[in-house]
Design a protein around this motif. Structure first.
Motif, PDB file in Angstrom:
ATOM      1  N   ILE A  16     -14.077  -0.385  16.075  1.00 20.52           N
ATOM      2  CA  ILE A  16     -13.830   1.024  16.319  1.00 20.52           C
ATOM      3  C   ILE A  16     -13.858   1.785  14.990  1.00 20.52           C
ATOM      4  N   GLY A  17     -14.235   3.066  15.051  1.00 20.97           N
ATOM      5  CA  GLY A  17     -14.358   3.872  13.853  1.00 20.97           C
ATOM      6  C   GLY A  17     -13.076   4.601  13.487  1.00 20.97           C
ATOM      7  N   PRO A  18     -13.074   5.323  12.363  1.00 18.51           N
ATOM      8  CA  PRO A  18     -11.869   6.005  11.862  1.00 18.51           C
ATOM      9  C   PRO A  18     -11.266   6.997  12.851  1.00 18.51           C
ATOM     10  N   ALA A  19     -12.096   7.787  13.532  1.00 20.13           N
ATOM     11  CA  ALA A  19     -11.560   8.764  14.484  1.00 20.13           C
ATOM     12  C   ALA A  19     -10.865   8.069  15.651  1.00 20.13           C
ATOM     13  N   THR A  20     -11.434   6.973  16.109  1.00 23.45           N
ATOM     14  CA  THR A  20     -10.823   6.224  17.214  1.00 23.45           C
ATOM     15  C   THR A  20      -9.516   5.576  16.767  1.00 23.45           C
ATOM     16  N   ILE A  21      -9.493   5.052  15.552  1.00 25.96           N
ATOM     17  CA  ILE A  21      -8.248   4.469  15.016  1.00 25.96           C
ATOM     18  C   ILE A  21      -7.145   5.516  15.024  1.00 25.96           C
ATOM     19  N   ARG A  22      -7.453   6.717  14.526  1.00 30.57           N
ATOM     20  CA  ARG A  22      -6.429   7.773  14.486  1.00 30.57           C
ATOM     21  C   ARG A  22      -5.971   8.153  15.888  1.00 30.57           C
TER      22      ARG A  22
ATOM     23  N   ILE B   8      -5.930   6.253  18.631  1.00 31.38           N
ATOM     24  CA  ILE B   8      -5.076   5.187  19.175  1.00 31.38           C
ATOM     25  C   ILE B   8      -3.711   5.205  18.492  1.00 31.38           C
ATOM     26  N   GLN B   9      -3.674   5.454  17.186  1.00 30.54           N
ATOM     27  CA  GLN B   9      -2.396   5.538  16.477  1.00 30.54           C
ATOM     28  C   GLN B   9      -1.514   6.635  17.064  1.00 30.54           C
ATOM     29  N   GLN B  10      -2.117   7.785  17.372  1.00 28.06           N
ATOM     30  CA  GLN B  10      -1.345   8.884  17.955  1.00 28.06           C
ATOM     31  C   GLN B  10      -0.723   8.477  19.283  1.00 28.06           C
ATOM     32  N   VAL B  11      -1.494   7.778  20.109  1.00 22.71           N
ATOM     33  CA  VAL B  11      -1.001   7.363  21.422  1.00 22.71           C
ATOM     34  C   VAL B  11       0.089   6.300  21.280  1.00 22.71           C
ATOM     35  N   VAL B  12      -0.169   5.303  20.441  1.00 20.67           N
ATOM     36  CA  VAL B  12       0.787   4.201  20.268  1.00 20.67           C
ATOM     37  C   VAL B  12       2.112   4.717  19.724  1.00 20.67           C
ATOM     38  N   ASN B  13       2.053   5.733  18.873  1.00 23.77           N
ATOM     39  CA  ASN B  13       3.277   6.310  18.305  1.00 23.77           C
ATOM     40  C   ASN B  13       4.148   6.985  19.357  1.00 23.77           C
ATOM     41  N   GLN B  14       3.603   7.230  20.540  1.00 18.81           N
ATOM     42  CA  GLN B  14       4.352   7.950  21.580  1.00 18.81           C
ATOM     43  C   GLN B  14       4.573   7.088  22.822  1.00 18.81           C
TER      44      GLN B  14
END
Length: 298
Positions: free
Chosen positions: A221-227, A229-235
């Protein structure tokens, strides 16, 4: 089995290191026995394996080589798989063979001589790891059924297998509710949900997230997808994750999976994620690599 040698002998994928690791863990000898080449094809069971089995005494342990070197292991022809399974069974004295299934990540896989077919030839039992994994999975599924109190669920599906649509669709229909999120980030994200399930989830106002960008023609996965997923996982309150996010065996494609694993570990340690359930053999391997765990870590 180790890796994907495609029915070919690959020296770096032999089981010698596995035998050494087991020997250290149980503090007793584990003898590795080699297969042999017959008429240009690798055979798992050769003279060395048969001789070693005949010489065994009570308490002795031998380890065969990588079952995937033998083309019959994953053959689509049942009789070829059965022939390999029967050769393994024949290592034991007649009527004395027992099959202990203790590799949970491979129990769901069909058409393998050393798992599904050997189990049809001799009596079998569950091993301790298999039993414990089943208990953990059942406990987690019971948690998901408490819909009113479990909090927000995020399910993340990765991996490279294109044939999981039915299982993933059924899981999502059964367990996801309003406010939950499903992330489809494997090698085939467009086909992991059937159209009917996708319509049902949309009707429940469940977010469906697919990769925004990739690296190396879908190898990570690329940088935008990583960010994203991070946003979702954080919530999230509860995370269910099955399948790695990229070809993590190769260093250029480790960034996505390793980043998310480390985020999940941090959030779980901080109690911001109540429960994180990591499922699957390759994902377990990726998790250990990302966190620097050794063979002694569980």
């Amino acid at each position: 089995h180790i890796g994907r040698p495609g029915g070919m002998f690959v020296g770096s994928l032999q089981t010698d290191l596995v035998a050494e690791a087991y020997s250290r863990l149980i503090n007793r000898p584990v003898k590795k026995v080699n297969g042999e080449i017959q008429q240009g094809a690798f055979r798992l069971i050769g003279r060395e394996a048969r001789d070693a089995a005949q010489r065994m005494q009570p308490g002795d342990i031998i380890m065969l080589d990588n079952t995937r070197f033998d083309r019959r292991e994953n053959s689509k022809k049942k009789q070829r798989r059965i022939s390999l399974a029967q050769e393994i069974v024949n290592l034991a004295p007649q009527g004395k063979a027992v099959f202990v299934m203790d590799g949970f990540p491979i129990t769901h896989r069909g058409y393998t001589a050393s798992v599904t077919d050997i189990a049809t030839l001799v009596p079998g039992v569950k091993g301790l790891w298999q039993s414990e994994e089943e208990r953990l999975h059942n406990d987690f599924l019971r948690l998901l059924r408490y819909r009113s109190s479990r909090g927000r669920l995020v399910v993340l599906f990765g991996g490279a297998k294109p044939d999981k649509q039915k299982e993933i669709s059924e899981f999502c229909r059964q367990y996801l509710q309003f406010g939950d999120v499903v992330i489809l980030a494997g090698k085939h994200p467009a086909t992991l949900l059937d159209r009917n399930t996708e319509d049902i989830l949309t009707g429940r106002r469940i977010d469906i997230i697919r990769p925004l960008d990739t690296v190396g023609e879908g190898e990570d996965i690329g940088p935008a997808t990583i960010r994203r997923i991070q946003q979702v996982v954080n919530q999230t309150d509860i995370l269910f994750w099955e399948g790695p996010l990229g070809r993590f065996e190769q260093e250029p494609f480790q960034m996505g999976g390793f980043t998310i694993v480390r985020d999940v570990a941090r959030l779980t340690e901080q109690r911001r994620i109540v429960r994180a359930f990591i499922s699957g053999g390759e994902l377990g391997w990726m998790t250990k690599l990302a966190l620097g765990w050794t063979e002694k870590d569980r």
